[in-house]
Design a protein around this motif. Structure first.
Motif, PDB file in Angstrom:
ATOM      1  N   VAL A  21      10.773  -8.686 -10.950  1.00  6.83           N
ATOM      2  CA  VAL A  21       9.930  -7.719 -11.654  1.00  6.83           C
ATOM      3  C   VAL A  21       8.678  -7.395 -10.841  1.00  6.83           C
ATOM      4  CG1 VAL A  21       8.531  -7.341 -13.730  1.00  6.83           C
ATOM      5  CG2 VAL A  21      10.804  -8.363 -13.930  1.00  6.83           C
ATOM      6  N   ASN A  22       8.061  -8.418 -10.260  1.00  4.49           N
ATOM      7  CA  ASN A  22       6.849  -8.191  -9.472  1.00  4.49           C
ATOM      8  C   ASN A  22       7.117  -7.389  -8.209  1.00  4.49           C
ATOM      9  OD1 ASN A  22       5.194  -9.574 -11.276  1.00  4.49           O
ATOM     10  ND2 ASN A  22       5.447 -11.538 -10.231  1.00  4.49           N
ATOM     11  N   SER A  23       8.360  -7.407  -7.728  1.00  3.40           N
ATOM     12  CA  SER A  23       8.695  -6.642  -6.522  1.00  3.40           C
ATOM     13  C   SER A  23       9.093  -5.207  -6.840  1.00  3.40           C
ATOM     14  CB  SER A  23       9.833  -7.328  -5.762  1.00  3.40           C
ATOM     15  OG  SER A  23      11.062  -7.215  -6.471  1.00  3.40           O
ATOM     16  N   GLY A  24       9.121  -4.877  -8.129  1.00  4.03           N
ATOM     17  CA  GLY A  24       9.382  -3.499  -8.501  1.00  4.03           C
ATOM     18  C   GLY A  24      10.728  -3.231  -9.130  1.00  4.03           C
ATOM     19  N   VAL A  25      11.551  -4.267  -9.335  1.00  5.27           N
ATOM     20  CA  VAL A  25      12.828  -4.079 -10.009  1.00  5.27           C
ATOM     21  C   VAL A  25      12.573  -3.729 -11.474  1.00  5.27           C
ATOM     22  CG1 VAL A  25      14.962  -5.227 -10.762  1.00  5.27           C
ATOM     23  CG2 VAL A  25      14.058  -5.638  -8.459  1.00  5.27           C
ATOM     24  N   ASP A  26      13.254  -2.707 -11.968  1.00  5.13           N
ATOM     25  CA  ASP A  26      13.094  -2.269 -13.354  1.00  5.13           C
ATOM     26  C   ASP A  26      13.549  -3.382 -14.292  1.00  5.13           C
ATOM     27  OD1 ASP A  26      13.099  -1.057 -15.839  1.00  5.13           O
ATOM     28  OD2 ASP A  26      14.320   0.660 -15.232  1.00  5.13           O
TER      29      ASP A  26
END
Length: 270
Positions: A21-26
């Protein structure tokens, strides 16, 4: 966009979710399973991911299924999910995050020929985005799937790909490794207290030194032997301390510790 199932959202499962999540995965593409409604509510509130207590529902149409459960549960879980995985429109990659369970044992449990399976040994610094994941790919994992799994794991730190024959030895360094460093830091704190330092001060000095030394190792590009030599002035205090550690058998103790961890991982896979 890939659909991701995280089966067993305990410490490692949550660390993986956090990294993704923190890396941008929805978060809407992630479905996590656990046993209690309270835990589901916590994960949904904290990360916005989907939650359920139904492993098969989470795995349905998943591109990647991370199994974050104890080693004894892995093959039974794969058997439980095998029909769902086989019926998915996409070729679901099964990624075990458990120690000791071999690719062969998991392939047999899958009951469906050609199931792509990956064996991973993570470590707890995943929880702060500084993990190391040691990865061995099964023979049915294609290049695109390898790239996808490597990218997802990379959201939580670094990834090292090794042949399965070396994964137990690699995991003895990285999977068990944080405990070695924690033990060393604990010993330094106690040694400082013995010499008269308040425990709070000793803790600050030891933990801060561990953080700084780790950052130097990561960023300097120098091997650890060179960094150690830089601190050891001729006839100085540090070289005297290092001599004492060497004469006390510290290096041999680490050889034996890594060997013991490697052997135990092999036993878990039998």
């Amino acid at each position: 966009m890939s659909n991701i199932a995280v089966i067993g959202a305990g410490n490692i499962g949550e660390a993986l979710i956090s990294g993704l999540v923190n890396s941008g995965v929805d978060p809407e593409t992630i479905t996590a399973t656990n046993r209690t409604p309270q835990r589901s509510e916590e994960l949904n509130r904290r990360y916005g991911v989907n939650t359920t207590d139904d492993n098969e529902a989470a795995t349905t149409n998943a591109d990647v299924c991370f199994l974050c459960v104890k080693p004894y549960a892995v093959t039974d879980l794969i058997e439980e999910l095998s029909e769902t995985i086989a019926s998915n429109e996409t070729a679901t990659v099964v990624v075990s995050m458990a120690a000791g369970v071999t690719l062969g044992a998991m392939t047999e449990a899958a009951q469906s020929a050609g199931t792509p399976i990956v064996r991973v040994m993570p470590n707890t610094p995943m929880q702060v985005g500084k993990g190391i994941s040691v990865v061995a790919f099964g023979k049915y994992v294609d290049e695109d799937q390898q790239e996808l799994v490597t990218e997802l794991l990379g959201a939580c730190g670094k990834v090292a790909v090794v042949p399965e024959s070396l994964i137990d030895a690699a995991a003895a360094l990285s999977g068990s490794g944080p405990a070695y460093y924690f033990l060393l830091t604990e010993a330094l704190v106690d040694a400082g207290v013995q010499m008269g330092l308040p425990r709070e001060t000793a803790m600050l000095l030891a933990t801060g030194t561990a953080e700084g030394a780790g950052a130097m190792l990561a960023r300097s590009g120098k091997p650890p032997a060179d960094l150690r030599a830089d601190v050891c002035s001729p006839a100085g205090t540090t070289v005297q301390a290092v001599r004492e550690l060497e004469e006390s058998g510290m290096r041999g103790a680490f050889y034996r510790a890594v060997e013991a961890a490697t052997n135990r991982a092999a036993e878990l896979g039998e």
